[in-house]
Design a protein around this motif. Structure first.
Motif, PDB file in Angstrom:
ATOM      1  N   ILE A   1       3.416   4.877  -1.765  1.00  0.00           N
ATOM      2  CA  ILE A   1       2.499   4.195  -1.136  1.00  0.00           C
ATOM      3  C   ILE A   1       1.308   3.410  -1.834  1.00  0.00           C
ATOM      4  CG2 ILE A   1       1.002   3.574   0.988  1.00  0.00           C
ATOM      5  CD1 ILE A   1       2.815   5.662   2.337  1.00  0.00           C
ATOM      6  N   THR A   2       1.111   2.077  -2.158  1.00  0.00           N
ATOM      7  CA  THR A   2      -0.038   1.657  -2.776  1.00  0.00           C
ATOM      8  C   THR A   2      -1.078   1.089  -1.726  1.00  0.00           C
ATOM      9  OG1 THR A   2       1.480   1.002  -4.860  1.00  0.00           O
ATOM     10  CG2 THR A   2      -0.760   0.199  -4.488  1.00  0.00           C
TER      11      THR A   2
ATOM     12  N   THR B   1     -13.425   7.027  -1.831  1.00  0.00           N
ATOM     13  CA  THR B   1     -12.365   7.062  -0.959  1.00  0.00           C
ATOM     14  C   THR B   1     -11.048   6.986  -1.837  1.00  0.00           C
ATOM     15  OG1 THR B   1     -13.797   6.365   0.805  1.00  0.00           O
ATOM     16  CG2 THR B   1     -11.199   6.254   1.025  1.00  0.00           C
ATOM     17  N   ALA B   2     -11.136   5.826  -2.687  1.00  0.00           N
ATOM     18  CA  ALA B   2      -9.950   5.753  -3.682  1.00  0.00           C
ATOM     19  C   ALA B   2      -9.640   6.946  -4.619  1.00  0.00           C
ATOM     20  CB  ALA B   2     -10.287   4.653  -4.437  1.00  0.00           C
ATOM     21  N   ASP B   3     -10.877   7.474  -5.033  1.00  0.00           N
ATOM     22  CA  ASP B   3     -10.556   8.916  -5.833  1.00  0.00           C
ATOM     23  C   ASP B   3      -9.753   9.970  -4.883  1.00  0.00           C
ATOM     24  OD1 ASP B   3     -11.468   7.377  -7.776  1.00  0.00           O
ATOM     25  OD2 ASP B   3     -13.497   8.582  -7.853  1.00  0.00           O
ATOM     26  N   GLU B   4     -10.268   9.968  -3.633  1.00  0.00           N
ATOM     27  CA  GLU B   4      -9.918  11.280  -3.045  1.00  0.00           C
ATOM     28  C   GLU B   4      -8.247  10.745  -2.437  1.00  0.00           C
ATOM     29  OE1 GLU B   4      -9.538  14.709  -0.800  1.00  0.00           O
ATOM     30  OE2 GLU B   4     -11.136  13.970  -2.339  1.00  0.00           O
ATOM     31  N   LEU B   5      -7.823   9.604  -2.119  1.00  0.00           N
ATOM     32  CA  LEU B   5      -6.574   9.523  -1.953  1.00  0.00           C
ATOM     33  C   LEU B   5      -5.732   9.435  -3.233  1.00  0.00           C
ATOM     34  CD1 LEU B   5      -7.041   5.999   0.110  1.00  0.00           C
ATOM     35  CD2 LEU B   5      -6.339   8.378   1.082  1.00  0.00           C
ATOM     36  N   LYS B   6      -6.318   9.442  -4.390  1.00  0.00           N
ATOM     37  CA  LYS B   6      -5.291   9.405  -5.461  1.00  0.00           C
ATOM     38  C   LYS B   6      -4.967  11.045  -5.674  1.00  0.00           C
ATOM     39  CE  LYS B   6      -6.230   6.772  -8.975  1.00  0.00           C
ATOM     40  NZ  LYS B   6      -6.812   6.510 -10.148  1.00  0.00           N
ATOM     41  N   LYS B   7      -6.318  11.943  -5.428  1.00  0.00           N
ATOM     42  CA  LYS B   7      -5.788  13.401  -5.346  1.00  0.00           C
ATOM     43  C   LYS B   7      -4.903  13.761  -4.342  1.00  0.00           C
ATOM     44  CE  LYS B   7     -10.792  14.368  -6.837  1.00  0.00           C
ATOM     45  NZ  LYS B   7     -12.141  14.944  -6.255  1.00  0.00           N
ATOM     46  N   ARG B   8      -4.781  13.050  -3.066  1.00  0.00           N
ATOM     47  CA  ARG B   8      -3.806  13.619  -2.323  1.00  0.00           C
ATOM     48  C   ARG B   8      -2.450  12.968  -2.442  1.00  0.00           C
ATOM     49  NH1 ARG B   8      -7.684  13.683   3.321  1.00  0.00           N
ATOM     50  NH2 ARG B   8      -9.264  14.664   2.475  1.00  0.00           N
ATOM     51  N   GLY B   9      -2.185  12.261  -3.685  1.00  0.00           N
ATOM     52  CA  GLY B   9      -0.934  11.603  -4.049  1.00  0.00           C
ATOM     53  C   GLY B   9      -0.820   9.994  -3.841  1.00  0.00           C
ATOM     54  N   PHE B  10      -1.591   9.594  -3.190  1.00  0.00           N
ATOM     55  CA  PHE B  10      -1.447   7.977  -3.129  1.00  0.00           C
ATOM     56  C   PHE B  10      -1.793   7.344  -4.178  1.00  0.00           C
ATOM     57  CE2 PHE B  10      -2.350   9.656   1.267  1.00  0.00           C
ATOM     58  CZ  PHE B  10      -1.548   8.951   2.240  1.00  0.00           C
ATOM     59  N   LYS B  11      -0.910   6.167  -4.458  1.00  0.00           N
ATOM     60  CA  LYS B  11      -1.271   5.246  -5.422  1.00  0.00           C
ATOM     61  C   LYS B  11      -2.469   4.318  -5.107  1.00  0.00           C
ATOM     62  CE  LYS B  11       3.520   4.888  -7.255  1.00  0.00           C
ATOM     63  NZ  LYS B  11       4.498   4.018  -7.485  1.00  0.00           N
ATOM     64  N   VAL B  12      -3.168   4.052  -5.872  1.00  0.00           N
ATOM     65  CA  VAL B  12      -4.412   3.355  -5.641  1.00  0.00           C
ATOM     66  C   VAL B  12      -4.225   2.014  -6.199  1.00  0.00           C
ATOM     67  CG1 VAL B  12      -7.077   2.956  -5.544  1.00  0.00           C
ATOM     68  CG2 VAL B  12      -5.954   5.299  -5.164  1.00  0.00           C
ATOM     69  N   GLY B  13      -4.527   0.692  -5.563  1.00  0.00           N
ATOM     70  CA  GLY B  13      -4.328  -0.508  -6.107  1.00  0.00           C
ATOM     71  C   GLY B  13      -5.682  -1.014  -6.367  1.00  0.00           C
TER      72      GLY B  13
ATOM     73  N   LEU C   1       4.322  -1.279   9.887  1.00  0.00           N
ATOM     74  CA  LEU C   1       3.730  -0.852  10.989  1.00  0.00           C
ATOM     75  C   LEU C   1       4.315   0.799  11.400  1.00  0.00           C
ATOM     76  CD1 LEU C   1       1.927  -1.165  13.727  1.00  0.00           C
ATOM     77  CD2 LEU C   1       3.836  -2.349  14.733  1.00  0.00           C
ATOM     78  N   ASP C   2       5.416   0.840  11.248  1.00  0.00           N
ATOM     79  CA  ASP C   2       5.861   2.261  11.712  1.00  0.00           C
ATOM     80  C   ASP C   2       6.467   2.987  10.338  1.00  0.00           C
ATOM     81  OD1 ASP C   2       5.751   1.851  14.367  1.00  0.00           O
ATOM     82  OD2 ASP C   2       7.603   0.497  14.326  1.00  0.00           O
ATOM     83  N   THR C   3       5.931   2.523   9.209  1.00  0.00           N
ATOM     84  CA  THR C   3       6.297   3.298   7.869  1.00  0.00           C
ATOM     85  C   THR C   3       5.119   3.699   7.097  1.00  0.00           C
ATOM     86  OG1 THR C   3       6.505   1.288   6.879  1.00  0.00           O
ATOM     87  CG2 THR C   3       8.444   2.217   7.737  1.00  0.00           C
ATOM     88  N   SER C   4       4.539   2.742   6.361  1.00  0.00           N
ATOM     89  CA  SER C   4       3.286   3.523   5.481  1.00  0.00           C
ATOM     90  C   SER C   4       2.091   3.482   6.227  1.00  0.00           C
ATOM     91  CB  SER C   4       3.418   2.544   4.405  1.00  0.00           C
ATOM     92  OG  SER C   4       2.987   1.185   4.578  1.00  0.00           O
ATOM     93  N   LEU C   5       1.884   2.609   7.173  1.00  0.00           N
ATOM     94  CA  LEU C   5       0.558   2.521   8.090  1.00  0.00           C
ATOM     95  C   LEU C   5       0.306   3.966   8.656  1.00  0.00           C
ATOM     96  CD1 LEU C   5      -0.032  -0.869   9.463  1.00  0.00           C
ATOM     97  CD2 LEU C   5      -1.122   0.011   7.383  1.00  0.00           C
ATOM     98  N   PRO C   6       1.384   4.572   9.576  1.00  0.00           N
ATOM     99  CA  PRO C   6       1.312   5.938  10.081  1.00  0.00           C
ATOM    100  C   PRO C   6       0.903   6.978   9.058  1.00  0.00           C
ATOM    101  CG  PRO C   6       3.032   4.608  11.209  1.00  0.00           C
ATOM    102  CD  PRO C   6       2.776   3.915   9.703  1.00  0.00           C
ATOM    103  N   VAL C   7       1.533   6.911   7.695  1.00  0.00           N
ATOM    104  CA  VAL C   7       1.155   8.006   6.926  1.00  0.00           C
ATOM    105  C   VAL C   7      -0.197   7.673   6.238  1.00  0.00           C
ATOM    106  CG1 VAL C   7       1.691   8.689   4.566  1.00  0.00           C
ATOM    107  CG2 VAL C   7       3.756   7.959   6.011  1.00  0.00           C
ATOM    108  N   LEU C   8      -0.745   6.487   5.887  1.00  0.00           N
ATOM    109  CA  LEU C   8      -1.989   6.515   5.670  1.00  0.00           C
ATOM    110  C   LEU C   8      -2.968   6.925   6.858  1.00  0.00           C
ATOM    111  CD1 LEU C   8      -4.293   5.658   3.541  1.00  0.00           C
ATOM    112  CD2 LEU C   8      -4.018   3.232   4.353  1.00  0.00           C
ATOM    113  N   GLY C   9      -2.504   6.583   8.231  1.00  0.00           N
ATOM    114  CA  GLY C   9      -3.428   6.955   9.161  1.00  0.00           C
ATOM    115  C   GLY C   9      -3.548   8.190   9.317  1.00  0.00           C
TER     116      GLY C   9
END
Length: 207
Positions: A88-89, A105-117, A143-151
């Protein structure tokens, strides 16, 4: 009449029949008893024909309770397949007057495995207009895929979709109510719960 017993005078005794009052009372009591028994029998017949099904059902329920039989358990919930954070980007935008929030926030998301754009201030459409913790924005397919994961990283954020949007990237727009992302341990538990929903409880017995 002659002999020892002789009737004298001009009046003769009347020969009355014995009264039958006792017999009449007995007959009345017997009739009432017969009518009562007949009425009771009629009610029993009506009950048999009108509530037979209920009796059978109740008997079956009681029998099941007596034998300790338990209702069939509800089928277990089927695990859902969600994308993992590494696929997920996320674009992070700051819609507040506080500087540096988007990069932190972007740095913390990157630590948790997300890709940052992209990391920048929010566009005019959202800048200083998000009063809650944030907005998660993506295409309809998210709506029912990446958004719940980021949520799971920001539970209080509002989720929105843009039907005209294409691609798989999603946006995290930071609002005035934002303080920080949820604790990593809490976010990990939320991710696990998202993929493995709780099973449906089994129906209760009515005994």
């Amino acid at each position: 009449m002659g002999g020892q017993y002789r009737i004298t005078g001009d009046r003769y005794p009347r020969m009355r029949r014995p009264r039958r009052r006792g017999r009449i009372v007995a007959l009345a009591v017997a009739s009432v008893a017969v009518l009562g028994v007949g009425g009771w029998g009629t009610m029993q017949l009506i009950d048999v024909f009108t509530s037979g099904d209920d009796s059978v059902s109740a008997a079956g329920t009681k029998a099941g309770c007596a034998t300790g039989a338990t209702p069939a358990a509800a089928p277990a919930a089927t695990p859902r397949a969600f994308p993992v954070p590494g696929t997920i980007t996320v674009n992070v935008f700051n819609a507040t007057t506080r500087s540096g929030l988007a990069q932190q926030t972007a740095d913390e998301l990157k630590k948790r495995g997300f890709k940052v754009g992209k990391v920048a201030n929010a566009t005019e459409e959202y800048d200083k207009k998000v009063k809650g913790t944030g907005v998660l924005l993506g295409p309809s397919s998210a709506l029912d895929t990446s958004l719940p994961v980021l949520g799971t990283q920001l539970p209080g954020a509002e989720r929105r979709t843009d039907p005209a949007r294409t691609g798989g990237e999603i946006d995290l727009i930071i609002g005035d109510g934002f303080r920080e992302l949820s604790k990593k341990a809490d976010a990990d538990r939320a991710l696990t719960a998202l993929a493995t929903p709780e099973p449906t409880p089994a129906p209760k017995k009515n005994c």
